[in-house]
Design a protein around this motif. Structure first.
Motif, PDB file in Angstrom:
ATOM      1  N   ASP A  11       0.790  -1.230   0.000  1.00 19.38           N
ATOM      2  CA  ASP A  11       0.000   0.000   0.000  1.00 19.38           C
ATOM      3  C   ASP A  11       0.825   1.286   0.000  1.00 19.38           C
ATOM      4  OD1 ASP A  11      -1.587  -2.316   1.325  1.00 19.38           O
ATOM      5  OD2 ASP A  11      -3.156  -0.877   0.782  1.00 19.38           O
ATOM      6  N   ASP A  69      -2.178  -1.561  -4.090  1.00 21.21           N
ATOM      7  CA  ASP A  69      -2.434  -0.142  -3.862  1.00 21.21           C
ATOM      8  C   ASP A  69      -1.162   0.673  -4.089  1.00 21.21           C
ATOM      9  OD1 ASP A  69      -5.097  -0.650  -3.409  1.00 21.21           O
ATOM     10  OD2 ASP A  69      -5.089  -0.148  -1.273  1.00 21.21           O
ATOM     11  N   ASN A 101      -7.180  -2.735  -4.760  1.00 17.58           N
ATOM     12  CA  ASN A 101      -8.399  -2.106  -5.268  1.00 17.58           C
ATOM     13  C   ASN A 101      -8.136  -0.705  -5.832  1.00 17.58           C
ATOM     14  OD1 ASN A 101      -8.005  -1.926  -2.298  1.00 17.58           O
ATOM     15  ND2 ASN A 101      -9.621  -0.386  -2.420  1.00 17.58           N
ATOM     16  N   HIS A 102      -7.172   0.021  -5.254  1.00 20.99           N
ATOM     17  CA  HIS A 102      -6.889   1.365  -5.780  1.00 20.99           C
ATOM     18  C   HIS A 102      -6.219   1.318  -7.157  1.00 20.99           C
ATOM     19  CE1 HIS A 102      -7.992   4.239  -2.544  1.00 20.99           C
ATOM     20  NE2 HIS A 102      -8.011   3.102  -1.839  1.00 20.99           N
ATOM     21  N   HIS A 189      -4.064  -8.966  -2.115  1.00 17.68           N
ATOM     22  CA  HIS A 189      -4.178  -7.621  -1.516  1.00 17.68           C
ATOM     23  C   HIS A 189      -5.116  -7.583  -0.313  1.00 17.68           C
ATOM     24  CE1 HIS A 189      -4.266  -3.314  -1.113  1.00 17.68           C
ATOM     25  NE2 HIS A 189      -5.575  -3.311  -1.211  1.00 17.68           N
ATOM     26  N   HIS A 223      -3.965  -3.808   2.346  1.00 16.66           N
ATOM     27  CA  HIS A 223      -5.322  -3.277   2.319  1.00 16.66           C
ATOM     28  C   HIS A 223      -5.788  -2.610   3.597  1.00 16.66           C
ATOM     29  CE1 HIS A 223      -9.249  -2.653   0.597  1.00 16.66           C
ATOM     30  NE2 HIS A 223      -9.859  -3.428   1.469  1.00 16.66           N
TER      31      HIS A 223
HETATM   32 FE   LIG Z   1      -6.698  -1.565  -0.605  1.00 17.94          FE
END
Ligand SMILES: [Fe+2]
Ligand SMILES: [Fe+2]
Length: 296
Positions: A11, A69, A101-102, A189, A223
């Motif tokens: 991240d 991320d 997800n980002h 993630h 995450h």
């Molecule tokens: Fe995330």
């Protein structure tokens, strides 16, 4: 024989954020950008990330895993910056990176991560067409198995999903290496358990059931931006599942300062030994060891 070392960071949420084009700021991105300009830019700092990575280099790990991320809103302009940053972490044969997800924030750029970073997650076996998940990379005693849980989600959501095709392919992959003496590390993630429905891996139950049948030695995730170790069931023994804080974060609220883990992995008789060292940024902006834990 010296232990094989694997460093894990996650991240980075690379800053500074390039200025989005107006056309890019619709829907979910508009809300995310507002949140970034109000709050998040204060917590994710490039100088912190650089400090952490330069400390990581002094530790000379054999391999490095980055669990997603890398960017913030999957803007077109973020990906070249993330490529340049990842190059400073290490070359593709030494660094394995998976998406979060980002990195798939909106539908229009959901495939950019795979296009930009295939060299950093693609498997050892040559294959036709683009690299896909799951992938398998053999490094020393390790089998590094990469998954992608990165899917676009609605506003205020940060869920992940593996999907039945990826899970079926993972099952096949684990079966195909079952007879080998490998320290299997699964990279994903999203955490396997989450108290927050808006941030969870929606098919975590299926992954947990699959791992109870086939097992791996270690699971690494990002995450939730906190230190975490949980144990899930494997066929013979519990599997340590370890998360790290964001690699660029200053401590804020319940989020700890940036940190990374190093796993020292060796064979002891007929079982694996794995020791984890946690190194974290302190208030004086120095990176120090804060903990050592025997996992296996
Ligand atoms: Fe995330
Ligand atoms: Fe994140």
């Amino acid at each position: 024989m010296a232990a094989f070392t694997l460093a894990h960071l996650s991240d980075p949420h690379l800053a500074p954020l390039p200025r989005p084009r107006l056309a890019e700021l619709a829907g979910k991105r508009a809300l995310g950008y507002l949140n970034w300009t109000r709050n998040r830019y204060k917590y994710h700092r490039r100088d912190i990330l650089d400090l952490l990575v330069s400390d990581l280099h002094t530790q000379m790990p054999d391999q490095i895993a980055v669990t997603g991320d890398l960017v913030n809103f999957a803007l077109e302009s973020e990906f070249p910056l993330a490529q340049a940053w990842l190059k400073t972490v290490g070359p593709p044969d030494k660094v394995t990176a998976i998406p979060g997800n980002h990195d798939a924030y909106v539908r229009s750029t959901r495939l950019r991560f795979a296009e930009s970073f295939a060299a950093y997650f693609g498997g050892d076996a040559p294959q036709e067409g683009p690299a896909t998940f799951p992938s398998l990379r053999r490094r020393g005693p390790l089998a590094l198995i990469s998954l992608s849980s990165a899917v676009p989600s609605g506003p205020f959501m940060a869920t992940g999903r593996l999907g039945s095709a990826q899970l079926a392919a993972l099952e096949q992959l684990l079966q195909s290496i079952a007879h080998e003496q490998l320290f299997r590390v699964l990279l994903v993630h999203h955490p396997l358990r989450s108290a927050n429905r808006m941030k969870r891996l929606t098919d975590a139950k299926d992954l947990i059931a699959l791992l109870a049948r086939h097992g791996v030695e270690l699971i690494l995730h990002g995450h939730d931006h906190v230190h975490s170790t949980i144990w899930i069931d494997g066929p013979e023994r519990k599997i340590p599942t370890v998360g790290v804080p964001s690699a660029s974060s200053i401590a804020h609220g319940h989020y700890p300062a940036a940190a990374y883990n190093i796993f020292a992995i060796s064979r002891a008789g007929n079982h694996w030994r794995c020791d984890m060292t946690v190194r974290s940024v302190n208030d004086a902006l120095r990176v120090r060891e804060i903990r050592q834990v025997r996992l296996l």
